[in-house]
Write a protein that holds these residues in place. Structure first.
Motif, PDB file in Angstrom:
ATOM      1  N   ASN A 312     -28.598  -6.373   1.378  1.00 19.64           N
ATOM      2  CA  ASN A 312     -27.626  -5.599   2.141  1.00 19.64           C
ATOM      3  C   ASN A 312     -26.465  -5.218   1.227  1.00 19.64           C
ATOM      4  OD1 ASN A 312     -26.129  -4.391   4.103  1.00 19.64           O
ATOM      5  ND2 ASN A 312     -25.697  -6.249   5.255  1.00 19.64           N
ATOM      6  N   LYS A 313     -26.366  -3.953   0.887  1.00 21.38           N
ATOM      7  CA  LYS A 313     -25.343  -3.486  -0.037  1.00 21.38           C
ATOM      8  C   LYS A 313     -24.325  -2.606   0.684  1.00 21.38           C
ATOM      9  CE  LYS A 313     -28.249  -3.733  -4.145  1.00 21.38           C
ATOM     10  NZ  LYS A 313     -28.699  -3.044  -5.386  1.00 21.38           N
ATOM     11  N   GLY A 314     -23.255  -2.284  -0.022  1.00 23.54           N
ATOM     12  CA  GLY A 314     -22.191  -1.498   0.576  1.00 23.54           C
ATOM     13  C   GLY A 314     -22.062  -0.126  -0.044  1.00 23.54           C
ATOM     14  N   ARG A 315     -21.524   0.788   0.748  1.00 20.94           N
ATOM     15  CA  ARG A 315     -21.173   2.131   0.257  1.00 20.94           C
ATOM     16  C   ARG A 315     -19.663   2.280   0.405  1.00 20.94           C
ATOM     17  NH1 ARG A 315     -24.869   6.002  -0.998  1.00 20.94           N
ATOM     18  NH2 ARG A 315     -27.046   5.510  -0.541  1.00 20.94           N
ATOM     19  N   LEU A 316     -19.002   2.490  -0.705  1.00 17.92           N
ATOM     20  CA  LEU A 316     -17.547   2.461  -0.748  1.00 17.92           C
ATOM     21  C   LEU A 316     -16.955   3.846  -0.505  1.00 17.92           C
ATOM     22  CD1 LEU A 316     -14.951   0.834  -1.435  1.00 17.92           C
ATOM     23  CD2 LEU A 316     -15.348   1.439  -3.831  1.00 17.92           C
ATOM     24  N   PHE A 317     -15.915   3.883   0.344  1.00 15.57           N
ATOM     25  CA  PHE A 317     -15.124   5.109   0.493  1.00 15.57           C
ATOM     26  C   PHE A 317     -13.672   4.725   0.737  1.00 15.57           C
ATOM     27  CE2 PHE A 317     -16.223   3.904   4.699  1.00 15.57           C
ATOM     28  CZ  PHE A 317     -15.494   4.606   5.638  1.00 15.57           C
ATOM     29  N   ALA A 318     -12.753   5.634   0.434  1.00 18.74           N
ATOM     30  CA  ALA A 318     -11.319   5.332   0.517  1.00 18.74           C
ATOM     31  C   ALA A 318     -10.526   6.621   0.609  1.00 18.74           C
ATOM     32  CB  ALA A 318     -10.875   4.521  -0.708  1.00 18.74           C
ATOM     33  N   VAL A 319      -9.296   6.483   1.092  1.00 19.31           N
ATOM     34  CA  VAL A 319      -8.340   7.595   1.131  1.00 19.31           C
ATOM     35  C   VAL A 319      -7.178   7.253   0.202  1.00 19.31           C
ATOM     36  CG1 VAL A 319      -6.725   8.901   2.558  1.00 19.31           C
ATOM     37  CG2 VAL A 319      -8.984   8.302   3.462  1.00 19.31           C
ATOM     38  N   PHE A 320      -6.833   8.177  -0.685  1.00 17.83           N
ATOM     39  CA  PHE A 320      -5.809   7.939  -1.697  1.00 17.83           C
ATOM     40  C   PHE A 320      -4.552   8.754  -1.397  1.00 17.83           C
ATOM     41  CE2 PHE A 320      -9.737   6.682  -3.600  1.00 17.83           C
ATOM     42  CZ  PHE A 320      -9.413   5.660  -4.470  1.00 17.83           C
ATOM     43  N   ARG A 321      -3.428   8.216  -1.859  1.00 18.64           N
ATOM     44  CA  ARG A 321      -2.121   8.859  -1.696  1.00 18.64           C
ATOM     45  C   ARG A 321      -1.339   8.652  -2.986  1.00 18.64           C
ATOM     46  NH1 ARG A 321       2.238   7.080   3.023  1.00 18.64           N
ATOM     47  NH2 ARG A 321       3.680   8.845   2.800  1.00 18.64           N
ATOM     48  N   HIS A 322      -0.460   9.586  -3.309  1.00 22.89           N
ATOM     49  CA  HIS A 322       0.322   9.442  -4.538  1.00 22.89           C
ATOM     50  C   HIS A 322       1.071   8.109  -4.504  1.00 22.89           C
ATOM     51  CE1 HIS A 322       3.288  10.022  -7.703  1.00 22.89           C
ATOM     52  NE2 HIS A 322       2.515  10.999  -8.149  1.00 22.89           N
ATOM     53  N   PRO A 323       0.960   7.305  -5.565  1.00 22.24           N
ATOM     54  CA  PRO A 323       1.540   5.950  -5.547  1.00 22.24           C
ATOM     55  C   PRO A 323       3.027   5.887  -5.237  1.00 22.24           C
ATOM     56  CG  PRO A 323       0.015   6.174  -7.370  1.00 22.24           C
ATOM     57  CD  PRO A 323       0.161   7.538  -6.770  1.00 22.24           C
ATOM     58  N   VAL A 324       3.820   6.821  -5.745  1.00 25.50           N
ATOM     59  CA  VAL A 324       5.261   6.775  -5.475  1.00 25.50           C
ATOM     60  C   VAL A 324       5.518   6.994  -3.987  1.00 25.50           C
ATOM     61  CG1 VAL A 324       7.492   7.862  -5.913  1.00 25.50           C
ATOM     62  CG2 VAL A 324       5.903   7.464  -7.808  1.00 25.50           C
ATOM     63  N   ASP A 325       4.867   7.983  -3.403  1.00 26.81           N
ATOM     64  CA  ASP A 325       5.033   8.233  -1.967  1.00 26.81           C
ATOM     65  C   ASP A 325       4.530   7.043  -1.145  1.00 26.81           C
ATOM     66  OD1 ASP A 325       6.026  10.713  -2.603  1.00 26.81           O
ATOM     67  OD2 ASP A 325       4.089  11.722  -2.369  1.00 26.81           O
ATOM     68  N   ARG A 326       3.432   6.457  -1.583  1.00 27.50           N
ATOM     69  CA  ARG A 326       2.845   5.347  -0.844  1.00 27.50           C
ATOM     70  C   ARG A 326       3.755   4.118  -0.861  1.00 27.50           C
ATOM     71  NH1 ARG A 326       0.059   0.824  -1.483  1.00 27.50           N
ATOM     72  NH2 ARG A 326       0.166   0.887  -3.752  1.00 27.50           N
ATOM     73  N   VAL A 327       4.273   3.754  -2.035  1.00 25.53           N
ATOM     74  CA  VAL A 327       5.120   2.571  -2.140  1.00 25.53           C
ATOM     75  C   VAL A 327       6.448   2.795  -1.414  1.00 25.53           C
ATOM     76  CG1 VAL A 327       6.301   1.009  -3.729  1.00 25.53           C
ATOM     77  CG2 VAL A 327       4.026   1.868  -4.291  1.00 25.53           C
TER      78      VAL A 327
END
Length: 489
Positions: A312-327
């Motif tokens: 049983n393996k995983g499929r990775l997905f993610a949503v990214f945001r500019h690090p300065v705005d995120r922090v």
């Protein structure tokens, strides 16, 4: 840089040498061969030797460049646990990821980068797609249920103790009544015996009367005191309480729980190390209960929550945001988020400048999380490894292109039908009017001036994350081309 400079120098030398050789050969070819002097022959051989050496140098340099690229790809391998347990993103699913079709072998894993739209994604998939999620919500529901059960048990125990106390009071009253009756009986018996003693005294002689009186009196008094002592002892002995079990009651079995509004979750919390370990110990990997998994701890979750026995393996997905705005968003969020484990009341008294200048300011969290180096210094190799993880394993989404990202995830995973997609686009993307995105886990706050010192300092502290983010943006575009080529969008 040194290799590039060497390449330029070699190229210039090669061109100049070639021009000189052509000019010399043209000039010498116009002369009759018999007129060539020994010096001309020597110079020609010398030029041929130089040209041969230059060509060999160029060939060796090119081979070195190729070898260097090969070595770089060899050195910067991704962590073995991610390589083994995550499927390459461009190895497209053979069947859709609907509830019962493919999840026994492949589990979508959303890497939750805080303040990058992850909460929106969780609500969207639970509400519009009706997917069973493994995140922190199921753990909260389980804790609430456990609390309710404990409260019910306490109330039941309280009722039992009240009944027991009432029974003990009744028994004690009965005991006192019996004791009083015994005392009265003894008193009457003593009167009767006294009368008998008095009568004996009157009949018998004085010496015999004294001896009999002493014997009877001592025997009755001893018996009376002994009975009273036994009664008092029995009233003072505590009731034996049932011994409590030394071990805690076992956790609830893994199951799907309802939040009360139709959203479904597995009763685990996989957003903390202890929660991940708890889920692993309870057999999450082989349970096949979840349709999608959300966690910020990618390496730990991947190593413990996927079943090697069942492949049983995983499929990775993610949503990214500019690090300065995120922090920046994260700081203003933590000022008020008293329910978060990372909440610190001192943040409520700080400005963003105070936070950025403090040692608690977030620094390169994305790179640290991917290479599993949450503490200590980072080096340039770490960001190269992080980039390679995204390059091989992660389907990229961007917060400032959320509508397009949601569409890609929908087409790639095949989670559900178009009605679910319309629900997601209408209610959870940033472009939708009246979007729930603005109502769930969001907050307005001032933006940093990109030319200001605070922005620059925060960017410096997160420079490796910025490099990774910019790489993710390029990957987003490249993956879009791939998805169009494969007729997914």
């Amino acid at each position: 840089m040194k290799q590039r400079g060497l390449g330029i120098i070699v190229a210039v030398i090669s061109v100049v040498s070639a021009v000189l050789f052509i000019v010399s050969w043209t000039f010498s070819s116009t002369l009759p061969r018999a007129q060539l002097t020994p010096a001309d022959i020597h110079n020609r051989r010398l030029r041929q030797t130089i040209n041969t050496s230059i060509n060999e140098t160029i060939s060796h340099h090119n081979r070195s460049l190729i070898l260097g690229i090969h070595l770089e790809r060899t050195v910067y391998k991704i962590p073995s646990i991610l390589d083994a347990n995550l499927i390459n993103w461009n190895d497209r699913p053979s069947t859709p990821f609907h509830h019962t079709s493919n999840k026994e072998h492949e589990l979508p894993i959303f890497w939750h980068i805080l303040k990058s739209g992850g909460t929106t994604m969780k609500l969207m998939y639970a509400t519009c797609y009706n997917l069973v999620e493994a995140c922190e919500t199921g753990g909260w529901i389980e804790a609430i249920k456990e609390g309710e059960e404990k409260l019910a048990k306490l109330q039941e125990e309280e009722g039992r103790l009240e009944q027991q106390l009432l029974l003990e009071q009744q028994q004690q009253e009965h005991h006192y009544q019996q004791l009083a009756k015994n005392e009265n009986d003894i008193h009457q018996e003593e009167i009767q015996k006294s009368q008998e003693i008095l009568f004996a005294y009157m009949v018998q002689q004085q010496n015999s009367q004294s001896e009999v009186l002493q014997t009877i009196d001592d025997d009755a008094q001893h018996r009376f005191l002994q009975e009273q002592w036994q009664l008092w002892q029995s009233s003072q002995e505590p009731q034996q309480q049932p011994q409590e079990a030394k071990n805690q009651q076992p956790k609830m079995p893994l199951q799907i729980v309802d939040s009360g509004d139709g959203r479904l979750y597995v009763n685990v919390d996989i957003t903390t190390p202890s929660g991940i370990q708890n889920a692993a110990d309870r057999g999450f990997a082989s349970s096949n209960l979840a349709d999608v998994l959300f966690t910020p701890l990618l390496v730990e979750a991947t190593s413990k929550l996927l079943s090697k026995q069942n492949d049983n393996k995983g499929r990775l997905f993610a949503v990214f945001r500019h690090p300065v705005d995120r922090v920046t968003s994260l700081f203003y969020y933590l000022q008020k988020a008293t329910w978060e484990s990372t909440y610190n009341p001192i943040y409520a008294t700080w400005t963003i400048e105070d936070y950025v200048n403090s040692p608690t300011a977030e620094s390169n969290w994305m790179v640290r999380s991917l290479v599993n180096k949450l503490e200590g210094p980072l080096d340039p190799d770490d960001v190269k490894i992080a980039k390679e993880i995204l390059n091989q394993k992660c389907l990229i989404g961007l917060m400032d292109r959320m509508e397009e990202s949601v569409l890609r995830f929908h087409k790639y995973f095949g989670f559900d039908n178009d009605a679910a997609l319309n629900c997601a686009l209408d209610q959870y993307t940033s472009k939708a009017k009246g979007s729930r995105t603005e109502e769930q886990n969001s907050h307005s706050h001032p933006l940093l001036d990109p030319k200001g010192e605070t922005y620059k300092l925060l960017a410096k502290k997160n420079r490796l994350d910025i490099v990774l983010y910019e790489y993710a943006v390029r990957l987003f575009d490249e993956q879009g081309v791939w998805m169009k080529k494969n007729k997914l969008i």
